[in-house]
Structure formats: structure tokens, C-alpha cells
Scaffold this active site. Structure first.
Site, PDB file in Angstrom:
ATOM      1  N   GLY A  56       0.820  -1.209   0.000  1.00 15.85           N
ATOM      2  CA  GLY A  56       0.000   0.000   0.000  1.00 15.85           C
ATOM      3  C   GLY A  56       0.851   1.256   0.000  1.00 15.85           C
ATOM      4  O   GLY A  56       0.610   2.182   0.764  1.00 15.85           O
ATOM      5  N   HIS A  57       1.875   1.275  -0.867  1.00 18.29           N
ATOM      6  CA  HIS A  57       2.745   2.439  -0.990  1.00 18.29           C
ATOM      7  C   HIS A  57       3.516   2.355  -2.306  1.00 18.29           C
ATOM      8  O   HIS A  57       3.470   1.345  -3.006  1.00 18.29           O
ATOM      9  CB  HIS A  57       3.725   2.523   0.190  1.00 18.29           C
ATOM     10  CG  HIS A  57       4.624   1.361   0.312  1.00 18.29           C
ATOM     11  ND1 HIS A  57       4.317   0.257   1.082  1.00 18.29           N
ATOM     12  CD2 HIS A  57       5.823   1.092  -0.259  1.00 18.29           C
ATOM     13  CE1 HIS A  57       5.304  -0.621   0.992  1.00 18.29           C
ATOM     14  NE2 HIS A  57       6.220  -0.151   0.179  1.00 18.29           N
ATOM     15  N   ALA A  58       4.218   3.430  -2.617  1.00 18.53           N
ATOM     16  CA  ALA A  58       5.119   3.482  -3.771  1.00 18.53           C
ATOM     17  C   ALA A  58       6.473   3.997  -3.280  1.00 18.53           C
ATOM     18  O   ALA A  58       6.575   4.496  -2.157  1.00 18.53           O
ATOM     19  CB  ALA A  58       4.558   4.412  -4.849  1.00 18.53           C
TER      20      ALA A  58
END
Length: 140
Positions: A56-58
Site C-alpha cells: 500500500g505504498h510506492a
């Protein structure tokens, strides 16, 4: 000159090979040989409860090799326009995730182990943790 943005199509499954012997298999990962970056950090996810979502991130700069060391799980990569779901279930296959993509992991089988080899040490400033901020970043 504007830097090209990575897309989900820049990610690929890489066979990191295995050597089969009568006493079992071995897979070797070597910096700048069968992995296209020098590994600076290794971590693994395990005992993920059923139905849970990880990631749930980049990342702005970090590259990753994601391996199902045991069991199986899915990796969903997203470039802001395209989404791609990749199922990992063989310990000799790695998903190479390039920088600038949103990633989520789900559908963990019981007893699965997700091994991640990363190109950078942990730096909070390299993370985009808010999806709307990621979408703004992806539009640049």
C-alpha cells in the site's frame, strides 16, 4: 529533459534459476549478476493473516525483487493508469518492481513467506504512502 515514468509494463518476472540436486534445490541471488541492482536490504513477510493487504505504498527510487520463498501471494502493481496483478508461487521466480509504482500484496496462502530484496536501505523519505499523493506524482 523530462525523465520517463515507469509503468507496470516495466516490471517483469525473472527466473533466478535453481540448481536441482538429489538432496534438494538451491537458488542463488548475486548482486549485479541475476539481479539488476546491488541489494542493500533484505526483509520478509510471514504469518500474514488471511484477507490482509500488505504494501500500500510506492517508492521514488527503490527497486525490489519480490519472491514467494514459500507458499503463494499476489502482487498488484499500479502506475496510476494501469494495474497488473502478478501471482507468485515459485521460489525461483522473482517479480522485479521498478521505482514509481504503487504496490499491494494480498491473497497470501497459509504459511507463505514473501522475501523482498531491495536496492536501498530503509528511508522514510522514499515512500509515498498516500494513494492520492501517488496519483499526483504519477501525473507528472
Amino acid at each position: 529533459m523530462k525523465k520517463k515514468r515507469n509503468t507496470v509494463f516495466d516490471c517483469s518476472i525473472i527466473d533466478i534459476s535453481k540448481v536441482h540436486t538429489i538432496s534438494g534445490n538451491i537458488t542463488v541471488v548475486e548482486n549485479d549478476k541475476n539481479i539488476p541492482f546491488a541489494v542493500k536490504r533484505i526483509y520478509y513477510l510471514y504469518d500474514v493473516p488471511g484477507g490482509e493487504l500488505r504494501g500500500g505504498h510506492a517508492h521514488y527510487e527503490l527497486e525490489q525483487f519480490i519472491v514467494a520463498a514459500s507458499g503463494s501471494f499476489d502482487v498488484i502493481i499500479n502506475d496510476g493508469t494501469n494495474r497488473k496483478r502478478v501471482s507468485l508461487n515459485r521460489p525461483n521466480l522473482a517479480l522485479h518492481v521498478v521505482p514509481g509504482l504503487w504496490r499491494e500484496l494480498d491473497n497470501f496462502s497459509s504459511g507463505s513467506i514473501c522475501l523482498v530484496l531491495a536496492s536501498h536501505i530503509y528511508e522514510e523519505s522514499d515512500y509515498i504512502r498516500d494513494y492520492n499523493s501517488f496519483l499526483d506524482f504519477a501525473k507528472r
